[in-house]
Design a protein around this motif. Structure first.
Motif, PDB file in Angstrom:
ATOM      1  N   PHE A   1       0.814  -1.218   0.000  1.00 19.51           N
ATOM      2  CA  PHE A   1       0.000   0.000   0.000  1.00 19.51           C
ATOM      3  C   PHE A   1       0.849   1.269   0.000  1.00 19.51           C
ATOM      4  CE2 PHE A   1      -2.458  -3.465   1.763  1.00 19.51           C
ATOM      5  CZ  PHE A   1      -3.675  -3.361   1.094  1.00 19.51           C
ATOM      6  N   ARG A   2       2.153   1.113  -0.220  1.00 21.95           N
ATOM      7  CA  ARG A   2       3.029   2.288  -0.246  1.00 21.95           C
ATOM      8  C   ARG A   2       2.667   3.113  -1.467  1.00 21.95           C
ATOM      9  NH1 ARG A   2       9.574   1.584   0.183  1.00 21.95           N
ATOM     10  NH2 ARG A   2       9.577   2.291  -1.992  1.00 21.95           N
ATOM     11  N   ARG A   3       2.731   4.430  -1.315  1.00 19.28           N
ATOM     12  CA  ARG A   3       2.206   5.298  -2.373  1.00 19.28           C
ATOM     13  C   ARG A   3       2.923   5.102  -3.709  1.00 19.28           C
ATOM     14  NH1 ARG A   3       0.032  11.323  -1.159  1.00 19.28           N
ATOM     15  NH2 ARG A   3      -1.369  11.434  -2.946  1.00 19.28           N
ATOM     16  N   ASP A   4       4.264   5.075  -3.695  1.00 21.50           N
ATOM     17  CA  ASP A   4       4.972   4.905  -4.971  1.00 21.50           C
ATOM     18  C   ASP A   4       4.722   3.505  -5.551  1.00 21.50           C
ATOM     19  OD1 ASP A   4       6.445   3.669  -2.969  1.00 21.50           O
ATOM     20  OD2 ASP A   4       8.390   4.230  -3.798  1.00 21.50           O
ATOM     21  N   VAL A   5       4.649   2.524  -4.665  1.00 21.51           N
ATOM     22  CA  VAL A   5       4.399   1.151  -5.105  1.00 21.51           C
ATOM     23  C   VAL A   5       3.024   1.047  -5.775  1.00 21.51           C
ATOM     24  CG1 VAL A   5       3.888  -1.162  -4.219  1.00 21.51           C
ATOM     25  CG2 VAL A   5       5.968   0.024  -3.488  1.00 21.51           C
ATOM     26  N   MET A   6       2.029   1.690  -5.172  1.00 20.96           N
ATOM     27  CA  MET A   6       0.687   1.635  -5.762  1.00 20.96           C
ATOM     28  C   MET A   6       0.612   2.418  -7.065  1.00 20.96           C
ATOM     29  SD  MET A   6      -2.042   1.581  -2.615  1.00 20.96           S
ATOM     30  CE  MET A   6      -3.176   0.363  -3.294  1.00 20.96           C
ATOM     31  N   ALA A   7       1.393   3.488  -7.169  1.00 19.22           N
ATOM     32  CA  ALA A   7       1.430   4.237  -8.432  1.00 19.22           C
ATOM     33  C   ALA A   7       2.039   3.370  -9.529  1.00 19.22           C
ATOM     34  CB  ALA A   7       2.223   5.529  -8.260  1.00 19.22           C
TER      35      ALA A   7
ATOM     36  N   LYS B   1      -9.200 -15.170 -10.886  1.00 21.30           N
ATOM     37  CA  LYS B   1      -9.108 -13.854 -11.510  1.00 21.30           C
ATOM     38  C   LYS B   1      -8.129 -12.961 -10.737  1.00 21.30           C
ATOM     39  CE  LYS B   1     -12.645 -13.905 -14.604  1.00 21.30           C
ATOM     40  NZ  LYS B   1     -12.566 -15.380 -14.701  1.00 21.30           N
ATOM     41  N   PRO B   2      -7.402 -12.105 -11.446  1.00 26.05           N
ATOM     42  CA  PRO B   2      -6.537 -11.137 -10.752  1.00 26.05           C
ATOM     43  C   PRO B   2      -7.330 -10.320  -9.744  1.00 26.05           C
ATOM     44  CG  PRO B   2      -6.067 -11.102 -13.091  1.00 26.05           C
ATOM     45  CD  PRO B   2      -7.278 -12.000 -12.900  1.00 26.05           C
ATOM     46  N   TYR B   3      -6.730 -10.041  -8.599  1.00 22.85           N
ATOM     47  CA  TYR B   3      -7.382  -9.161  -7.628  1.00 22.85           C
ATOM     48  C   TYR B   3      -7.494  -7.761  -8.226  1.00 22.85           C
ATOM     49  CZ  TYR B   3      -8.804  -6.926  -3.359  1.00 22.85           C
ATOM     50  OH  TYR B   3      -9.527  -6.227  -2.433  1.00 22.85           O
ATOM     51  N   ASP B   4      -8.596  -7.108  -7.970  1.00 21.88           N
ATOM     52  CA  ASP B   4      -8.793  -5.764  -8.507  1.00 21.88           C
ATOM     53  C   ASP B   4      -8.075  -4.745  -7.631  1.00 21.88           C
ATOM     54  OD1 ASP B   4      -9.583  -3.410  -9.621  1.00 21.88           O
ATOM     55  OD2 ASP B   4     -11.613  -3.470  -8.789  1.00 21.88           O
ATOM     56  N   TRP B   5      -6.773  -4.664  -7.823  1.00 17.72           N
ATOM     57  CA  TRP B   5      -5.971  -3.757  -7.000  1.00 17.72           C
ATOM     58  C   TRP B   5      -6.267  -2.291  -7.272  1.00 17.72           C
ATOM     59  CZ3 TRP B   5      -3.163  -4.185  -2.752  1.00 17.72           C
ATOM     60  CH2 TRP B   5      -2.693  -5.452  -2.375  1.00 17.72           C
ATOM     61  N   MET B   6      -6.991  -1.989  -8.343  1.00 12.54           N
ATOM     62  CA  MET B   6      -7.272  -0.591  -8.645  1.00 12.54           C
ATOM     63  C   MET B   6      -8.503  -0.077  -7.891  1.00 12.54           C
ATOM     64  SD  MET B   6      -4.699   0.171 -10.143  1.00 12.54           S
ATOM     65  CE  MET B   6      -5.185   1.902 -10.209  1.00 12.54           C
ATOM     66  N   THR B   7      -9.074  -0.921  -7.100  1.00 13.89           N
ATOM     67  CA  THR B   7     -10.268  -0.526  -6.348  1.00 13.89           C
ATOM     68  C   THR B   7      -9.934   0.521  -5.284  1.00 13.89           C
ATOM     69  OG1 THR B   7     -12.164  -1.395  -5.130  1.00 13.89           O
ATOM     70  CG2 THR B   7     -10.020  -2.276  -4.531  1.00 13.89           C
TER      71      THR B   7
ATOM     72  N   LYS C   1       3.529  10.802  -9.565  1.00 10.44           N
ATOM     73  CA  LYS C   1       2.434  11.728  -9.279  1.00 10.44           C
ATOM     74  C   LYS C   1       1.284  11.518 -10.274  1.00 10.44           C
ATOM     75  CE  LYS C   1       3.869  15.847  -7.981  1.00 10.44           C
ATOM     76  NZ  LYS C   1       4.375  17.244  -8.191  1.00 10.44           N
ATOM     77  N   LYS C   2       1.652  11.379 -11.545  1.00  6.76           N
ATOM     78  CA  LYS C   2       0.647  11.220 -12.601  1.00  6.76           C
ATOM     79  C   LYS C   2      -0.184   9.947 -12.393  1.00  6.76           C
ATOM     80  CE  LYS C   2       0.208  10.640 -17.608  1.00  6.76           C
ATOM     81  NZ  LYS C   2       0.942  10.400 -18.866  1.00  6.76           N
ATOM     82  N   TYR C   3       0.476   8.887 -11.951  1.00  4.08           N
ATOM     83  CA  TYR C   3      -0.214   7.598 -11.793  1.00  4.08           C
ATOM     84  C   TYR C   3      -0.593   7.315 -10.339  1.00  4.08           C
ATOM     85  CZ  TYR C   3       0.594   6.511 -16.675  1.00  4.08           C
ATOM     86  OH  TYR C   3       0.570   6.529 -18.050  1.00  4.08           O
ATOM     87  N   ASP C   4      -0.670   8.340  -9.542  1.00  3.39           N
ATOM     88  CA  ASP C   4      -1.081   8.201  -8.142  1.00  3.39           C
ATOM     89  C   ASP C   4      -2.342   7.325  -8.084  1.00  3.39           C
ATOM     90  OD1 ASP C   4      -0.817   8.648  -5.433  1.00  3.39           O
ATOM     91  OD2 ASP C   4      -1.999  10.514  -5.471  1.00  3.39           O
ATOM     92  N   HIS C   5      -2.326   6.359  -7.192  1.00  3.68           N
ATOM     93  CA  HIS C   5      -3.449   5.418  -7.101  1.00  3.68           C
ATOM     94  C   HIS C   5      -4.701   6.122  -6.571  1.00  3.68           C
ATOM     95  CE1 HIS C   5      -5.861   1.984  -5.862  1.00  3.68           C
ATOM     96  NE2 HIS C   5      -5.048   1.198  -6.544  1.00  3.68           N
ATOM     97  N   PRO C   6      -5.854   5.815  -7.141  1.00  4.16           N
ATOM     98  CA  PRO C   6      -7.108   6.474  -6.717  1.00  4.16           C
ATOM     99  C   PRO C   6      -7.345   6.412  -5.208  1.00  4.16           C
ATOM    100  CG  PRO C   6      -7.502   5.070  -8.634  1.00  4.16           C
ATOM    101  CD  PRO C   6      -6.067   4.895  -8.280  1.00  4.16           C
ATOM    102  N   VAL C   7      -6.953   5.292  -4.591  1.00  3.41           N
ATOM    103  CA  VAL C   7      -7.222   5.175  -3.165  1.00  3.41           C
ATOM    104  C   VAL C   7      -6.374   6.158  -2.355  1.00  3.41           C
ATOM    105  CG1 VAL C   7      -5.568   3.396  -2.432  1.00  3.41           C
ATOM    106  CG2 VAL C   7      -7.851   3.412  -1.456  1.00  3.41           C
TER     107      VAL C   7
ATOM    108  N   GLY D   1       5.964  -8.920  -1.852  1.00  2.67           N
ATOM    109  CA  GLY D   1       4.521  -8.683  -1.837  1.00  2.67           C
ATOM    110  C   GLY D   1       4.059  -7.759  -2.957  1.00  2.67           C
ATOM    111  N   PRO D   2       4.633  -6.558  -3.030  1.00  2.00           N
ATOM    112  CA  PRO D   2       4.228  -5.647  -4.109  1.00  2.00           C
ATOM    113  C   PRO D   2       4.462  -6.231  -5.504  1.00  2.00           C
ATOM    114  CG  PRO D   2       5.420  -4.455  -2.404  1.00  2.00           C
ATOM    115  CD  PRO D   2       5.529  -5.915  -2.062  1.00  2.00           C
TER     116      PRO D   2
END
Lengths: 453, 453
Positions: A168-174, A442-448, A360-366, A245-246
């Motif tokens: 859940f690290r910000r850069d990792v999620m981006a 199915k892949p987990y929906d990590w973009m949720t 920054k551009k791909y910052d995860h919605p969550v 994990g990531p």
């Protein structure tokens, strides 16, 4: 609506069906309008951090805590009192008292933050008791324990989550967002690891956790009390999940892909002994301890989809912290060291981009949505999302983002690396903890932004 | 003083004695006051670079050149003429004409810069002819070829040098200096590799070496003519020495240490096919070629002294160039990516130093002395020192810094990685090319500024 009792019954009945369609809930939310009754087994430094994040939320009720260290219990109780929370049931009169906590009907879900050797047995008991289970990293120490998690989950139908915060690290999620948007193209190669000078964690003076001193085990305090023994007895990557994990999330391990084989190599083991001599003097009794764990351990995994993953374990030497991520595909790559990205057709040919703008551009919605709340949650905010995903998945009774299969596959790196090292780097096969279902899952929906679906 | 004829006789007689005490010369320099009579087999792009560096020196005489491509011969002859050099003998009427060059009494030493498949056979023939032999990387393609180099060297007493230029790179030599001055303490772990997008080298339009086009083999020009086939037929790290050479020097491989085992893993092979499709279109005949070489190949070596070395081969994907060096000991580490160093007790705890000042402080004496001359020699100046060390060692008839044992051990990575990849990462033992002498051989004095001692 006696949802609490139903919760236990339902998850027990669900059984195998749940395991094979783990993202499907029962179509209704038993916790609608209620709070999740949450218990904590282990309120040391890590458990207290989780407790803190739980009470930042208004959808939780802390109904029980358990710790054999009464000082830690007192700290937890004060924290709850300060927050105006109801006093929870307290357990911890002996090492097995957690079973009494698990028997409580006032507990829907439990978070386990105890020394590693307790993780699997407590998680298994929690699932047996029908509690939605969160367990800290690493989950398991042996292959049998990995199977225990999977088999218990499948037999009981109870979900468990491995509480890996780096996912859940910000850069990792981006970067995960970039992967899902195909920025790097077909994936090829990953690097990761745990490169963290833990000498001041593995040793202390028995009075303060991160202070001076070269004591561990009975004479140590906090992690040095139990963690250091793993470095004495095991020549293995004992802490793989922050790194892998990531990466596993990015390449859909157990969901259309899986770990195939691993080879591991250890350097000599000199760093911890040197630390004891340097800080404790030649005559300190701990200079006689033989540390088995090589200072730097290098593992390489081949995945079913023919990617490779290099995992590093480097905790016994002086060095700045880095998880050493690289994510590489046919179009380009990201490297956390140097904070740089190259994408063909976007970056100037043969020149790195500073990663900052990309991240920054791909910052995860969550992260966009909850940034303000995450701030201050610990470890740069990522701990907020560990709790968020756990609570949301528990309240909906659906598979969490990091489930029993993930906990098993990621944790298996410890015993498999150990066998490979013992055998000169001989490749070891990962058990298929999904029993073949990885081709169907199915892949987990990590973009949720909502983990309760 | 008929030193030229003596040169051949002496090296043949010396035989095994030389091989086992390779740094001891005969106490006199046969070339005193004379020039080294130097020949070139192969004057393509790389050979011409060497030729350029040879004529920058006033201790060389270029007595012979050989190339089957008359255009390249013309370029070389013009270069020599422009420099006011005497016209050399010219060979190249067919592929075996190099043997006539080697038979010439007007040749003391020879530099071989030909396609890889010629390297070992030419180097063997050169040593048989008693010529002090320089051969470009990689030296050998199979284990048998590695042994050919070693056995020929031992049988003839003739020296050979692998012309690995990265061992002379300024930052690499500064770090080598740091290693020798024990800045990093006892050594633990290394990383290196060849990470270079070669798609524009492996393919061209048959007219210009680094231009557009997706041709190779008979329809290609320059390296694409012969190099690309290695990517078609071999799933191996086909180019290990730029990375592993500097590391081998730092940890005294074959001189108190040796490579023990290696495991290797390859990703899928998709990059070259994708390039052909992207640049040449779906219907180009080369889209039918099956490239066997995995896009990214990861090897890990365990050394006799219990260090580990990760070697990467990454040439089929878009990415900025990096040899990816890391040098790590019990006191700290250097990483070329990010240009950073950490040394316990010197650096601010847990924070990287910019490496620039460190590299400057530990600048190698040979760079300080010859910086002005090295400038413009090619590849940032390091090619100057390749020629310097070769010429000085040849004139003194002593073992060069990178000898037959090094050429064999480093090149062995190609066939060993291939077998390991074929067998799922199974560890492969390195042959001991020193026949046990590695425990007796003294480390090469890499801190020297004169290679003729």
């Amino acid at each position: 609506m006696n949802s609490r009792r139903d919760f236990i019954k339902r998850t027990s009945i669900a059984g195998a069906g749940l395991a094979f369609a783990p993202n499907i809930s029962f179509g209704f939310n038993p916790f609608k309008g209620e709070k999740l009754k949450l218990a904590f087994i282990g309120v040391g430094l890590r458990g207290t951090n989780h407790l803190n994040n739980a009470i930042r939320r208004n959808d939780t009720e802390i109904t029980a805590i358990c710790d054999i260290d009464s000082d830690r219990v007192d700290i937890a109780l004060k924290l709850l009192e300060k927050d105006g929370r109801k006093k929870p049931q307290v357990f911890g009169k002996n090492e097995m008292d957690y079973l009494n906590l698990l028997a409580s009907k006032e507990v829907d879900a439990v978070i386990i933050s105890t020394p590693w050797l307790w993780h699997t047995k407590m998680a298994v008991a929690a699932m047996e008791a029908g509690k939605f289970t969160g367990v800290e990293v690493s989950a398991s120490q042996t292959i049998e324990e990995c199977w225990d998690l999977v088999n218990t989950h499948e037999r009981t139908g109870t979900h468990m989550m491995l509480l890996e915060n780096v996912n859940f690290r910000r850069d990792v999620m981006a970067v995960l967002n970039m992967v899902k948007q195909d920025v790097f193209g077909e994936l090829l190669h990953f690097r990761c690891g745990y490169q963290h000078d833990l000498r001041g964690v593995k040793f202390n003076d028995g009075n303060s956790a991160y202070g001076p001193g070269v004591e561990f085990g009975d004479k140590g305090i906090s992690e040095s009390k139990w963690r250091t023994k793993h470095s004495v007895f095991r020549n293995a990557d004992t802490y793989p999940t922050h790194g892998v994990g990531p990466i596993a999330a990015m390449c859909d391990i157990n969901r259309g892909n899986r770990f195939g084989t691993i080879t591991s190599h250890a350097t000599k083991a000199v760093g911890l002994h040197k630390y004891v001599v340097d800080k404790g003097g030649e005559s300190h009794p701990n200079t006689k301890v033989k540390f088995k764990q090589g200072d730097i351990i290098t593992s390489t995994i081949e995945t079913a989809n023919q990617e490779t993953i290099i995992i590093t374990h480097d905790t016994n030497s002086p060095r700045p912290y880095s998880l050493g991520f690289r994510v590489q595909g046919v179009n380009g790559l990201w490297e956390v060291d140097g904070n740089r990205i190259y994408v063909e057709g976007k970056s100037e040919p043969h020149h790195w981009d500073d990663a900052t703008e990309w991240i920054k551009k791909y910052d995860h919605p969550v992260w966009k949505e909850y940034e303000a709340k995450a701030t201050g949650a610990g470890h740069g905010g990522m701990d907020y999302f560990v709790m968020q995903s756990f609570v949301e998945a528990a309240m909906a009774n659906v598979a969490p983002p990091i489930d029993a299969y993930d906990a098993a596959a990621w944790s298996a790196i410890t015993p498999l690396s150990e066998i490979s090292i013992e055998n000169n780097g001989e490749p070891q096969e990962f058990p298929d903890f999904t029993r073949g279902q990885w081709i169907a899952r199915k892949p987990y929906d990590w973009m949720t932004t909502h983990y309760g679906k």
